[in-house]
Every structure is written in structure tokens, then in C-alpha cells.
Design an enzyme around this catalytic site. Structure first.
Site, short mmCIF file in Angstrom:
data_model
loop_
_atom_site.label_atom_id
_atom_site.label_comp_id
_atom_site.label_asym_id
_atom_site.label_seq_id
_atom_site.Cartn_x
_atom_site.Cartn_y
_atom_site.Cartn_z
N LEU A 1 0.86 -1.42 -0.04
CA LEU A 1 0.02 0.01 0.19
C LEU A 1 0.91 1.37 -0.01
O LEU A 1 0.69 2.25 -0.64
CB LEU A 1 -0.86 0.09 1.14
CG LEU A 1 -1.89 1.13 1.51
CD1 LEU A 1 -2.92 1.42 0.36
CD2 LEU A 1 -2.73 0.82 2.77
N GLU B 1 3.62 4.17 -0.10
CA GLU B 1 4.28 4.66 -1.51
C GLU B 1 5.23 5.80 -0.81
O GLU B 1 4.98 6.45 0.25
CB GLU B 1 3.49 5.26 -2.64
CG GLU B 1 2.47 4.15 -3.17
CD GLU B 1 1.68 4.98 -4.40
OE1 GLU B 1 1.60 5.88 -4.53
OE2 GLU B 1 1.18 3.69 -4.72
N TRP C 1 8.74 -0.01 1.67
CA TRP C 1 8.83 -0.73 3.03
C TRP C 1 7.69 -1.64 3.03
O TRP C 1 7.21 -2.20 4.02
CB TRP C 1 8.07 0.27 4.04
CG TRP C 1 9.16 1.44 4.83
CD1 TRP C 1 9.05 2.58 4.74
CD2 TRP C 1 10.00 0.85 5.76
NE1 TRP C 1 10.30 3.11 5.12
CE2 TRP C 1 10.57 2.03 5.99
CE3 TRP C 1 10.51 -0.31 6.16
CZ2 TRP C 1 11.84 2.03 6.98
CZ3 TRP C 1 11.63 -0.50 7.05
CH2 TRP C 1 12.26 0.61 7.46
N ILE C 2 7.88 -2.58 1.78
CA ILE C 2 6.91 -3.71 1.84
C ILE C 2 7.53 -4.92 2.41
O ILE C 2 8.72 -5.67 1.96
CB ILE C 2 6.46 -3.82 0.36
CG1 ILE C 2 5.84 -2.66 -0.25
CG2 ILE C 2 5.34 -5.05 0.28
CD1 ILE C 2 4.95 -1.71 0.53
N THR C 3 7.05 -5.24 3.46
CA THR C 3 7.41 -6.49 4.43
C THR C 3 7.06 -7.83 3.78
O THR C 3 6.09 -7.90 2.95
CB THR C 3 6.70 -6.34 5.87
OG1 THR C 3 6.78 -5.26 6.55
CG2 THR C 3 7.25 -7.63 6.68
N HIS D 1 18.71 -1.61 32.93
CA HIS D 1 19.85 -2.62 32.63
C HIS D 1 21.15 -1.85 32.47
O HIS D 1 22.43 -2.34 32.44
CB HIS D 1 19.85 -3.29 31.39
CG HIS D 1 18.83 -4.36 31.57
ND1 HIS D 1 17.59 -4.26 31.46
CD2 HIS D 1 19.17 -5.85 31.50
CE1 HIS D 1 17.00 -5.52 31.41
NE2 HIS D 1 17.93 -6.67 31.54
N GLU E 1 1.19 0.05 9.97
CA GLU E 1 -0.36 -0.30 9.94
C GLU E 1 -1.06 0.91 10.56
O GLU E 1 -2.03 0.73 11.42
CB GLU E 1 -0.51 -1.70 10.69
CG GLU E 1 0.21 -2.72 9.74
CD GLU E 1 -0.35 -4.00 9.89
OE1 GLU E 1 -1.63 -4.23 10.36
OE2 GLU E 1 0.50 -5.04 9.89
C1 LIG Z 1 9.11 -1.99 9.71
C2 LIG Z 1 7.95 -1.30 8.98
C3 LIG Z 1 7.33 -2.12 8.12
C4 LIG Z 1 6.21 -1.90 6.91
N1 LIG Z 1 5.76 -2.54 6.41
C5 LIG Z 1 4.84 -2.36 5.58
C6 LIG Z 1 4.10 -3.27 4.60
O1 LIG Z 1 4.26 -4.33 4.67
N2 LIG Z 1 3.07 -2.55 3.84
C7 LIG Z 1 2.99 -1.38 3.47
O2 LIG Z 1 2.01 -0.99 2.78
N3 LIG Z 1 3.51 -0.37 4.38
C8 LIG Z 1 4.59 -0.82 5.34
N4 LIG Z 1 5.10 0.02 5.93
C9 LIG Z 1 5.07 1.42 5.87
C10 LIG Z 1 4.00 1.94 7.22
O3 LIG Z 1 2.99 1.53 7.03
C11 LIG Z 1 4.25 3.65 7.06
O4 LIG Z 1 5.43 3.89 7.05
C12 LIG Z 1 3.33 4.28 7.86
O5 LIG Z 1 1.84 4.21 7.63
C13 LIG Z 1 3.55 5.92 8.01
O6 LIG Z 1 3.69 6.47 6.73
P1 LIG Z 1 4.97 7.33 6.38
O7 LIG Z 1 6.11 6.60 6.56
O8 LIG Z 1 4.99 7.66 5.02
O9 LIG Z 1 5.12 8.56 7.38
P2 LIG Z 1 3.93 9.86 7.06
O10 LIG Z 1 2.43 9.42 6.82
O11 LIG Z 1 4.78 10.83 6.02
O12 LIG Z 1 4.03 10.62 8.52
C14 LIG Z 1 5.03 11.14 9.14
C15 LIG Z 1 4.44 11.72 10.52
O13 LIG Z 1 3.29 12.44 10.08
C16 LIG Z 1 2.33 12.06 11.15
N5 LIG Z 1 0.89 12.27 10.59
C17 LIG Z 1 0.48 11.86 9.08
N6 LIG Z 1 -0.55 12.28 8.96
C18 LIG Z 1 -1.20 12.92 10.10
C19 LIG Z 1 -2.32 13.26 10.39
N7 LIG Z 1 -3.37 13.46 9.71
N8 LIG Z 1 -2.51 13.77 11.81
C20 LIG Z 1 -1.35 13.69 12.58
N9 LIG Z 1 -0.32 13.36 12.44
C21 LIG Z 1 -0.32 13.10 10.90
C22 LIG Z 1 2.40 10.51 11.29
O14 LIG Z 1 1.86 10.04 12.54
C23 LIG Z 1 4.02 10.65 11.49
O15 LIG Z 1 4.30 10.97 12.73
C24 LIG Z 1 6.02 -0.55 6.86
C25 LIG Z 1 7.01 0.41 7.75
C26 LIG Z 1 7.63 -0.06 8.78
C27 LIG Z 1 8.65 0.89 9.50
#
Ligand SMILES: Cc1cc2nc3c(=O)[nH]c(=O)nc-3n(C[C@H](O)[C@H](O)[C@H](O)COP(=O)(O)OP(=O)(O)OC[C@H]3O[C@@H](n4cnc5c(N)ncnc54)[C@H](O)[C@@H]3O)c2cc1C
Length: 384
Positions: free
Chosen positions: A125, A127, A156-158, A342, A367
Site C-alpha cells: 500500500l 508509497e 517498506w513492503i514487508t 539494565h 499499520e
Molecule cells: C518496519 C516497517 C514495515 C512496514 N511494512 C509495510 C508493509 O508491509 N506494507 C505497507 O504498505 N507499508 C508498510 N510500512 C509502511 C508504514 O505503514 C508507513 O511507514 C506508515 O503508515 C507511515 O507512513 P509514512 O512513513 O509515509 O509517514 P507519514 O505518513 O509521512 O507520517 C509522518 C508523520 O506525520 C504524522 N501524520 C501524518 N498524517 C497525520 C495526521 N493527519 N495527523 C497527525 N499526524 C499525522 C505521522 O503520524 C508521522 O508521525 C512499513 C513500515 C515500517 C517502518
């Protein structure tokens, strides 16, 4: 609501506990250092029926209830978040999503292969420019005579490098007068298709180092017409419902990390001596352990309650988001305190608490970040 575990729930908890403590925990540090998970871990999880999760037996699943599944995730999370994360994506995000939205041909063909781990699944999902705001994804689906061509990027696709199947979310042309998210459609993509490529994520990850994450590039990637999941223009609902399943898994995994922090702190408080006493005799250390235990129990009831509600077949988005928010935040605090408790040893990977702290930050983000969970909760409580 009765949290006296049934014989089935006890069976799954003890199967997962034995596997997690005897097989996973002894190699968790090595997996973290090597940045990979042996194939035998996945094979053993499949052989034990863990990966079959709550998928019905008709499709090769284990047909367990959601509480049993949560107990498994908690046991795996206690040993290693990378292993738990692998399973949550494969079992809760991918398999449950296909069970819920798939046609009978899609279910009959794909689910038995996934449940037996002959094929691994990933959920694509996020991007580069669309994370929390999933409605703004840019990946495009162009309709052709016999299917679709997907073009875009996912990050970041697991499980992406392991996966034979990816659920990819892309947009069809927006229908005039509708909101952008309504153009999203879910596609079941064979990862061997021309135009589907996987790249290494840039940088070194803070935690989940044994997990497999990739950057997917789609360029005119052909998907046959019968591989739309849940119907054209229904992808946003598909994506959000999958997250409802997955978030419960993340919340339960956080319980495991929290429990591991508590266990490590109790052992250390009993054995480490300073000023002529074991540190567990100092009131400030006792307060840390008391808070850690109390917040763990609060998280536990939120997670069990969300699982119980899911098993009643009623809407549980609110309960799931509250469980994810509380359990991950409480576990981040517990892991942070565990490193401090620790002392210098907590700062080295001689002890596992620094890994717990690095890993738990991931659960707070994926998620739906904690901020996003608060938005989901507030919308449910106040109304949109
Ligand atoms: C280890 C890991 C595994 C992952 N696995 C998958 C996967 O398998 N498939 C997949 O599709 N994705 C995956 N992801 C991606 C993950 O779901 C996203 O990183 C996450 O949803 C946040 O999106 P972003 O990184 O673009 O941050 P952003 O959306 O850019 O957010 C940046 C900051 O702004 C805050 N923010 C954004 N909008 C708002 C709002 N409206 N109000 C208040 N605060 C806000 C957020 O909380 C965050 O603190 C993974 C990420 C990690 C780290």
C-alpha cells in the site's frame, strides 16, 4: 466476555510458546545481527499450523479464533518481532484479506498455497508520497482488453522479496464527482510478472532487521482481469479491512515485546547488586517494574477484548485501534525503561532489551502510526 482460555486457545498458546522459546529466541540475536531469518523458521511455523491462523479449514487454514491468533502473536513477539511481523503480514493482512474479499476461484487457488507457505504473501500500500494518507497513492492501473497495467512504486513492503503474491493497491481513472480514494482498486499480483521489480530499501533499519523489506517498482506490470480483489473501485475498503486484521496482530505482538521487557527487568533486578543490595530492593526500580506490569495488564485486556469482539462478528475498528495504540505506546515505554534499568548492559546487544527498543518503534509506526490510531478512535467516538 470470558478470558478463561478454552482448550483450543491453550493449545495454540502453548504450541507458539514452545516454538518461540525453543526455536526462535535462541537465534533472535543472530538473526538481528545477520539481517535475515532462516527459511526453516517459516517452514516450521507452517508445519505447526501457526500460519493457517484464523483462515477457515476449507482453504487449508487452522480455523482458530482471533484470541488464539492473538496469543500466538504475543508469544512470537516476545521472542522476535521480525518473525511475528512476517506472520502478521502473511496471515492477517494477506490471507484474511483474500478470504474476506476474494472470489471463490481466487480463494480456492491462492489460499491453500498461502496457508501451507508454498507461497508467501505481501501487502503493498505505502508509497514514497503516500503513507498515513493512503487515499493519495499514485500507482496507476490502466485498463487493457484482458486486464490491467500497473505503474508506480511501493516502499517498506514487508516480505516483498520472499513473496510469490503481492496485494497491490492502485488507482483506476477517477470517476467524475467522486473522491480520490474511491478510485483505489486491489490487485492480486504474481511477483514473477514482467514489470514487477524489487529493490533494497535504502539505509539500515533501526529494528526488524531480520525482516524482509523491499521497495517495489511497477512498470506496465500486467495483471489479468480475474485478479482484481473485491471489485474495481473497492480497493480502499479492502485495504482498510485488511489493516483491521493486521492491527490486532501488531497490538498482540506489542504485548509480547512488553512481556519480554518485564521478564528481562525482573531477572536483572533480582541478580544485579549495587550499594550492597540487589537493585530490585530500590524503590525507584520497584516503581518501574510495578508500572511496567500494570500497563502490560491494561494492554492485555484491550487486546483480548478486541479479539473477542472480532470473534463476535461485530465491527471492532474502535477496539482494534485502541488496542494497537495502547499496547504499542506502553511497550515503547517499557522497552525504554528496560534499557535504562539494565544500565550500560542495556546499551549493548549482550542483553536483548536494546533490540526490543529498536523493534518496538516499528510497531508504533506501521499499520497506522499512533497519531493515525488517535484519529481513527476519535472519529469512531465523535463521529466524522
Ligand atoms: C518496519 C516497517 C514495515 C512496514 N511494512 C509495510 C508493509 O508491509 N506494507 C505497507 O504498505 N507499508 C508498510 N510500512 C509502511 C508504514 O505503514 C508507513 O511507514 C506508515 O503508515 C507511515 O507512513 P509514512 O512513513 O509515509 O509517514 P507519514 O505518513 O509521512 O507520517 C509522518 C508523520 O506525520 C504524522 N501524520 C501524518 N498524517 C497525520 C495526521 N493527519 N495527523 C497527525 N499526524 C499525522 C505521522 O503520524 C508521522 O508521525 C512499513 C513500515 C515500517 C517502518
Amino acid at each position: 466476555m470470558n478470558f478463561t482460555f478454552s482448550p483450543d486457545q491453550l493449545h495454540w498458546q502453548s504450541t507458539a510458546r514452545t516454538f518461540a522459546q525453543d526455536v526462535v529466541a535462541p537465534i533472535a540475536r543472530a538473526m538481528d545481527e545477520n539481517g535475515s531469518m532462516p527459511d526453516s523458521i517459516v517452514e516450521q511455523m507452517a508445519a505447526l499450523g501457526l500460519l493457517g491462523g484464523s483462515l477457515s479449514k476449507e482453504f487449508g487454514g487452522s480455523g482458530m479464533d482471533s484470541l488464539s491468533l492473538a496469543l500466538i502473536y504475543a508469544e512470537l513477539g516476545r521472542a522476535c518481532s521480525s518473525v511475528r511481523g512476517f506472520m502478521t503480514v502473511h496471515t492477517s493482512l494477506v490471507m484474511k484479506c483474500i478470504e474476506q474479499w476474494g472470489s471463490s476461484d481466487q480463494k480456492n487457488e491462492l489460499l491453500p498455497q498461502l496457508a501451507s507457505a508454498k507461497m508467501i504473501g505481501c501487502y503493498a500500500l505505502t508509497e514514497p508520497e503516500a503513507g498515513s494518507d493512503a487515499a493519495s497513492i499514485k500507482t496507476q492501473a490502466e485498463k487493457t482488453k484482458d486486464g490491467y497495467l500497473l505503474t508506480g512504486e511501493k516502499i517498506w513492503i514487508t516480505n516483498a522479496n520472499l513473496a510469490g503474491l503481492a496485494i497491490v493497491f492502485a488507482k483506476l481513472p477517477q470517476i467524475e464527482g467522486t473522491k480520490p480514494h474511491t478510485a483505489i482498486t486491489a490487485f492480486l499480483v504474481d511477483t514473477k510478472t514482467k514489470g514487477f521489480t524489487r529493490k533494497k530499501m535504502p539505509g539500515k533499519e533501526l529494528g526488524h532487521r531480520a525482516s524482509d523489506h523491499a521497495h517495489i517498482v511497477l512498470k506496465d506490470c500486467f495483471v489479468p482481469a480475474n485478479r482484481v480483489l473485491g471489485g474495481e473501485y473497492h480497493g480502499f475498503k479492502v485495504a482498510m479491512s485488511a489493516l483491521d486484521h493486521g492491527r490486532l496482530g501488531v497490538a498482540a505482538g506489542a504485548l509480547g515485546v512488553h512481556r519480554a521487557c518485564l521478564d528481562a527487568c525482573v531477572d536483572f533486578a533480582r541478580s544485579r547488586k549495587q550499594f550492597g543490595s540487589r537493585i530490585g530492593d530500590f524503590e525507584m526500580v520497584q516503581a518501574v517494574i510495578a508500572d511496567m506490569k500494570t500497563s502490560l495488564e491494561a494492554s492485555r485486556y484491550l487486546v483480548y477484548n478486541a479479539a473477542w469482539k472480532k470473534d463476535q462478528g461485530v465491527a471492532c475498528t474502535l477496539e482494534t485501534s485502541m488496542a494497537k495504540l495502547h499496547a504499542t505506546e506502553a511497550a515503547v515505554k517499557a522497552a525504554n525503561e528496560a534499557v535504562l534499568l539494565h544500565g550500560g548492559r542495556g546499551y549493548s546487544n549482550e542483553y536483548p532489551v536494546e533490540r526490543y527498543l529498536r523493534d518496538i518503534k516499528g510497531l508504533q509506526i506501521y499499520e497506522g502510526t499512533s497519531h493515525i490510531q488517535k484519529i481513527v478512535i476519535a472519529r469512531q467516538v465523535i463521529g466524522k
